[in-house]
Write a protein that holds these residues in place. Structure first.
Motif, PDB file in Angstrom:
ATOM      1  N   THR A   1      40.166  30.064  32.786  1.00 49.93           N
ATOM      2  CA  THR A   1      39.927  28.919  33.663  1.00 49.93           C
ATOM      3  C   THR A   1      39.526  27.699  32.848  1.00 49.93           C
ATOM      4  O   THR A   1      40.022  26.591  33.081  1.00 49.93           O
ATOM      5  CB  THR A   1      38.833  29.261  34.690  1.00 49.93           C
ATOM      6  OG1 THR A   1      39.206  30.456  35.376  1.00 49.93           O
ATOM      7  CG2 THR A   1      38.633  28.145  35.679  1.00 49.93           C
TER       8      THR A   1
ATOM      9  N   TYR B   1      43.765  29.799  39.657  1.00 56.48           N
ATOM     10  CA  TYR B   1      43.449  30.860  38.706  1.00 56.48           C
ATOM     11  C   TYR B   1      41.951  31.150  38.667  1.00 56.48           C
ATOM     12  O   TYR B   1      41.532  32.300  38.601  1.00 56.48           O
ATOM     13  CB  TYR B   1      43.949  30.460  37.311  1.00 56.48           C
ATOM     14  CG  TYR B   1      43.728  31.512  36.264  1.00 56.48           C
ATOM     15  CD1 TYR B   1      44.616  32.570  36.128  1.00 56.48           C
ATOM     16  CD2 TYR B   1      42.638  31.442  35.395  1.00 56.48           C
ATOM     17  CE1 TYR B   1      44.421  33.539  35.164  1.00 56.48           C
ATOM     18  CE2 TYR B   1      42.445  32.413  34.426  1.00 56.48           C
ATOM     19  CZ  TYR B   1      43.334  33.459  34.318  1.00 56.48           C
ATOM     20  OH  TYR B   1      43.134  34.412  33.366  1.00 56.48           O
TER      21      TYR B   1
ATOM     22  N   TRP C   1      40.999  32.975  41.957  1.00 55.96           N
ATOM     23  CA  TRP C   1      41.611  34.279  42.100  1.00 55.96           C
ATOM     24  C   TRP C   1      41.119  35.270  41.048  1.00 55.96           C
ATOM     25  O   TRP C   1      40.815  36.418  41.351  1.00 55.96           O
ATOM     26  CB  TRP C   1      43.122  34.131  42.027  1.00 55.96           C
ATOM     27  CG  TRP C   1      43.870  35.402  42.265  1.00 55.96           C
ATOM     28  CD1 TRP C   1      43.698  36.281  43.290  1.00 55.96           C
ATOM     29  CD2 TRP C   1      44.916  35.931  41.456  1.00 55.96           C
ATOM     30  NE1 TRP C   1      44.575  37.313  43.174  1.00 55.96           N
ATOM     31  CE2 TRP C   1      45.350  37.125  42.046  1.00 55.96           C
ATOM     32  CE3 TRP C   1      45.536  35.494  40.292  1.00 55.96           C
ATOM     33  CZ2 TRP C   1      46.361  37.902  41.516  1.00 55.96           C
ATOM     34  CZ3 TRP C   1      46.548  36.261  39.773  1.00 55.96           C
ATOM     35  CH2 TRP C   1      46.946  37.445  40.381  1.00 55.96           C
ATOM     36  N   SER C   2      41.009  34.858  39.792  1.00 55.78           N
ATOM     37  CA  SER C   2      40.684  35.807  38.728  1.00 55.78           C
ATOM     38  C   SER C   2      39.196  35.869  38.392  1.00 55.78           C
ATOM     39  O   SER C   2      38.737  36.879  37.879  1.00 55.78           O
ATOM     40  CB  SER C   2      41.454  35.457  37.463  1.00 55.78           C
ATOM     41  OG  SER C   2      40.916  34.296  36.877  1.00 55.78           O
TER      42      SER C   2
ATOM     43  N   GLU D   1      37.797  34.599  35.959  1.00 58.69           N
ATOM     44  CA  GLU D   1      37.744  34.802  34.520  1.00 58.69           C
ATOM     45  C   GLU D   1      37.465  33.457  33.857  1.00 58.69           C
ATOM     46  O   GLU D   1      38.256  32.525  33.974  1.00 58.69           O
ATOM     47  CB  GLU D   1      39.090  35.385  34.054  1.00 58.69           C
ATOM     48  CG  GLU D   1      39.072  35.954  32.658  1.00 58.69           C
ATOM     49  CD  GLU D   1      39.629  34.969  31.664  1.00 58.69           C
ATOM     50  OE1 GLU D   1      39.093  34.930  30.561  1.00 58.69           O
ATOM     51  OE2 GLU D   1      40.556  34.243  31.997  1.00 58.69           O
TER      52      GLU D   1
END
Length: 132
Positions: A32, A22, A25-26, A28
């Protein structure tokens, strides 16, 4: 308890993998961070359960041949009917609602919380539950 310890350790491995995936990929930071903190919490619970399982006798849940009735017996003492937790929850809900609506609501929730805590702590000192 061994089974629960292993379950939480495997859960922490899964959460760590998801947190890394996560985060990459994000990109954010809030999600996280929340996933990494969930990983830490799962590790702590899993370690505690695994640590405790080595020091206590094997329970029926650790035996693959055990029946449900093997753990039967007295579970413990539970408090009788009490209204204090309900009022404490209502006061807590009002206190959290005061953050969204306005801090003036805290003037109403604080007395409810304090009286509820007092009633819950001293419920065995009065009434039909009084210890002789």
């Amino acid at each position: 308890m061994k089974i629960q310890g292993r379950m939480f350790i495997w859960l922490s491995v899964f959460i760590l993998a998801i947190a890394i995936l996560y985060g990459v990929w994000s990109k954010e930071p809030a999600g996280t961070t929340a996933l990494f903190m969930a990983f830490g919490l799962s590790v702590m619970v899993g370690f505690y359960l695994a640590f405790t399982a080595r020091r206590v006798d094997a329970m029926a849940q650790d035996d693959k041949e055990a029946d449900v009735a093997d753990e039967a017996g007295e579970v413990g003492f539970f408090s009788p009917h009490s209204w204090a937790p309900l009022f404490l929850a209502a006061g807590g809900a009002l206190a959290f609602l005061s953050v969204a609506i306005g801090w003036w609501l805290m003037y109403f929730s604080a007395p409810i919380i304090l009286v509820s805590i007092w009633a819950w702590v001293f419920e065995y000192y009065r009434g039909e539950n009084q210890n002789q």
